[in-house]
Design an enzyme around this catalytic site. Sequence first.
Site, PDB file in Angstrom:
ATOM      1  N   THR A   1      -5.004   3.189  -7.410  1.00 47.77           N
ATOM      2  CA  THR A   1      -6.334   3.050  -6.816  1.00 47.77           C
ATOM      3  C   THR A   1      -7.164   4.275  -7.156  1.00 47.77           C
ATOM      4  OG1 THR A   1      -5.481   1.654  -5.076  1.00 47.77           O
ATOM      5  CG2 THR A   1      -7.579   2.755  -4.633  1.00 47.77           C
TER       6      THR A   1
ATOM      7  N   LYS B   1      -7.146   0.038 -10.009  1.00 48.95           N
ATOM      8  CA  LYS B   1      -7.879  -0.731  -8.988  1.00 48.95           C
ATOM      9  C   LYS B   1      -9.090   0.052  -8.513  1.00 48.95           C
ATOM     10  CE  LYS B   1      -7.251  -2.715  -4.350  1.00 48.95           C
ATOM     11  NZ  LYS B   1      -7.815  -1.709  -3.438  1.00 48.95           N
TER      12      LYS B   1
ATOM     13  N   TYR C   1      -1.481   5.747  -4.537  1.00 51.01           N
ATOM     14  CA  TYR C   1      -2.447   6.837  -4.439  1.00 51.01           C
ATOM     15  C   TYR C   1      -1.779   8.052  -5.047  1.00 51.01           C
ATOM     16  CZ  TYR C   1      -5.759   4.531  -1.276  1.00 51.01           C
ATOM     17  OH  TYR C   1      -6.701   3.699  -0.730  1.00 51.01           O
TER      18      TYR C   1
ATOM     19  N   HIS D   1     -13.200  -1.746  -2.942  1.00 53.62           N
ATOM     20  CA  HIS D   1     -12.343  -1.316  -1.826  1.00 53.62           C
ATOM     21  C   HIS D   1     -12.781  -1.987  -0.515  1.00 53.62           C
ATOM     22  CE1 HIS D   1      -9.305   2.071  -1.224  1.00 53.62           C
ATOM     23  NE2 HIS D   1      -9.410   1.589  -0.001  1.00 53.62           N
TER      24      HIS D   1
ATOM     25  N   SER E   1       0.829  -1.213   0.000  1.00 59.97           N
ATOM     26  CA  SER E   1       0.000   0.000   0.000  1.00 59.97           C
ATOM     27  C   SER E   1       0.856   1.253   0.000  1.00 59.97           C
ATOM     28  CB  SER E   1      -0.896  -0.002   1.245  1.00 59.97           C
ATOM     29  OG  SER E   1      -1.475   1.270   1.449  1.00 59.97           O
TER      30      SER E   1
HETATM   31  C1  LIG Z   1      -7.846  -1.960   6.522  1.00 57.56           C
HETATM   32  C2  LIG Z   1      -7.862  -1.796   5.034  1.00 57.56           C
HETATM   33  C3  LIG Z   1      -6.999  -0.893   4.452  1.00 57.56           C
HETATM   34  C4  LIG Z   1      -6.991  -0.760   3.067  1.00 57.56           C
HETATM   35  N1  LIG Z   1      -6.076   0.091   2.517  1.00 57.56           N
HETATM   36  C5  LIG Z   1      -6.016   0.180   1.167  1.00 57.56           C
HETATM   37  C6  LIG Z   1      -5.013   0.981   0.560  1.00 57.56           C
HETATM   38  O1  LIG Z   1      -4.192   1.579   1.220  1.00 57.56           O
HETATM   39  N2  LIG Z   1      -4.996   1.043  -0.792  1.00 57.56           N
HETATM   40  C7  LIG Z   1      -5.896   0.360  -1.564  1.00 57.56           C
HETATM   41  O2  LIG Z   1      -5.847   0.450  -2.782  1.00 57.56           O
HETATM   42  N3  LIG Z   1      -6.833  -0.423  -1.010  1.00 57.56           N
HETATM   43  C8  LIG Z   1      -6.909  -0.532   0.332  1.00 57.56           C
HETATM   44  N4  LIG Z   1      -7.841  -1.357   0.889  1.00 57.56           N
HETATM   45  C9  LIG Z   1      -8.710  -2.180   0.014  1.00 57.56           C
HETATM   46  C10 LIG Z   1      -8.060  -3.528  -0.304  1.00 57.56           C
HETATM   47  O3  LIG Z   1      -6.994  -3.387  -1.204  1.00 57.56           O
HETATM   48  C11 LIG Z   1      -9.037  -4.514  -0.943  1.00 57.56           C
HETATM   49  O4  LIG Z   1      -9.687  -3.892  -2.029  1.00 57.56           O
HETATM   50  C12 LIG Z   1     -10.091  -5.056   0.023  1.00 57.56           C
HETATM   51  O5  LIG Z   1      -9.578  -5.175   1.320  1.00 57.56           O
HETATM   52  C13 LIG Z   1     -10.576  -6.413  -0.474  1.00 57.56           C
HETATM   53  O6  LIG Z   1     -11.588  -6.893   0.320  1.00 57.56           O
HETATM   54  P1  LIG Z   1     -11.354  -7.993   1.500  1.00 57.56           P
HETATM   55  O7  LIG Z   1     -10.772  -7.246   2.653  1.00 57.56           O
HETATM   56  O8  LIG Z   1     -12.754  -8.457   1.752  1.00 57.56           O
HETATM   57  O9  LIG Z   1     -10.451  -9.080   0.977  1.00 57.56           O
HETATM   58  C14 LIG Z   1      -7.879  -1.509   2.273  1.00 57.56           C
HETATM   59  C15 LIG Z   1      -8.740  -2.413   2.877  1.00 57.56           C
HETATM   60  C16 LIG Z   1      -8.736  -2.578   4.234  1.00 57.56           C
HETATM   61  C17 LIG Z   1      -9.650  -3.597   4.854  1.00 57.56           C
END
Ligand SMILES: Cc1cc2nc3c(=O)[nH]c(=O)nc-3n(C[C@H](O)[C@H](O)[C@H](O)COP(=O)(O)O)c2cc1C
Length: 354
Positions: free
Chosen positions: A157, A226, A131, A250, A107
Amino acid sequence: VELPRTIADFEARAAEVLDPSAHGYYAGGAADELTLRDNLDAWRRIAILPRVLVDVSERDSGTTVLGRRRPHPIFVAPTAYHGLAHPDGEPATARAATAAGALFCLSSLATAGPAEVAEAAPSGERWLQLYVFRDRGVSDELVRAAVDHGYEALVVTVDLPVLGVRDRDVRSQAVIPDAAAAPSVGATGRTGAFSMLEIGELIDPSLTWADIARLAERSDLPVLVKGVLSPADAQLAAEHGVAGVVVSNHGGRQLDTVPSGAEALPAIADAVGDRIDVLVDGGIRRGTDVLKALALGARAVMVGRPVIWGLAVGGEAGARAVLELLVAEFDVALALAGVPSAAGLGPDCVQIRG
Ligand SMILES: Cc1cc2nc3c(=O)[nH]c(=O)nc-3n(C[C@H](O)[C@H](O)[C@H](O)COP(=O)(O)O)c2cc1C
């Protein structure tokens, strides 16, 4: 200590060991969390239609993404601030992914920078999630570090022009105690406690396809986008020099009541065909979910929260166990579906429940 056997068990254990506000940050979604819940339900609504009397004595979970052969299609989704889940943070998660043969996507909001993560797991496959910050220098520096340290691709993203309605984090007042613990946040000049709600302020909400096309053209690395849910946007991605899309909401954290990845995937796979690679995330909790995703047109899946639960429960070993159990379950699913090679999965393998 004995590690849990299923992702659900890891999740329950993580809820016990994590600080409540950090747990709420990881577990939560936007608003009424309808999409968060539906991300799980949508995979459950799809049935696998197995074939029998197929020789499955030799099986191959492998997949090809960005032209490169991968041992299996289970990738680590980019999630922020692993240091809040476990003191070993992203270096531990990256080592776990490498041991499990899983690609690791770091990330932009990590508690470790691209160089540190590459050094922790030098032999692993890694991508950098990007980002685009209002302070473009911060994003440029991330991209430079990714190029210098063997990251294979940039995952931009695009579903967070502003932050979703994060009611849990408003109530819990979740913070990173020290902005400097997340190098990109520190690089924007923030100091002291940094609220989970402030991140939206750092990100540029004016981003358009023209920026994506420019990045794809200038970058030495392939660019994925994404956070795509519409087939029209997937088409635009293909037309703007993008190498792949991650069908994603997300993790239900941005706009509530959008489709799940499982629901959006088939039309997107149809729209782009073989022009670009399609990945999907959201609610992948079992090897059978992975099978369904590939049957509906994804080349790989990304897994978010389960990896964090593993990290929280058992550090590197916990995150590794989560990934390995998914890999093992996917292999069993292939055998029992009568599809010995992941490359042979297609729409005939599944049926949507009425
Ligand atoms: C705690 C948390 C932080 C996240 N941070 C980011 C991030 O920094 N950048 C990003 O593109 N997606 C982020 N996401 C989204 C994840 O990349 C992903 O799309 C999502 O967690 C997938 O769903 P799942 O948790 O059910 O597997 C985050 C998700 C969570 C749960």
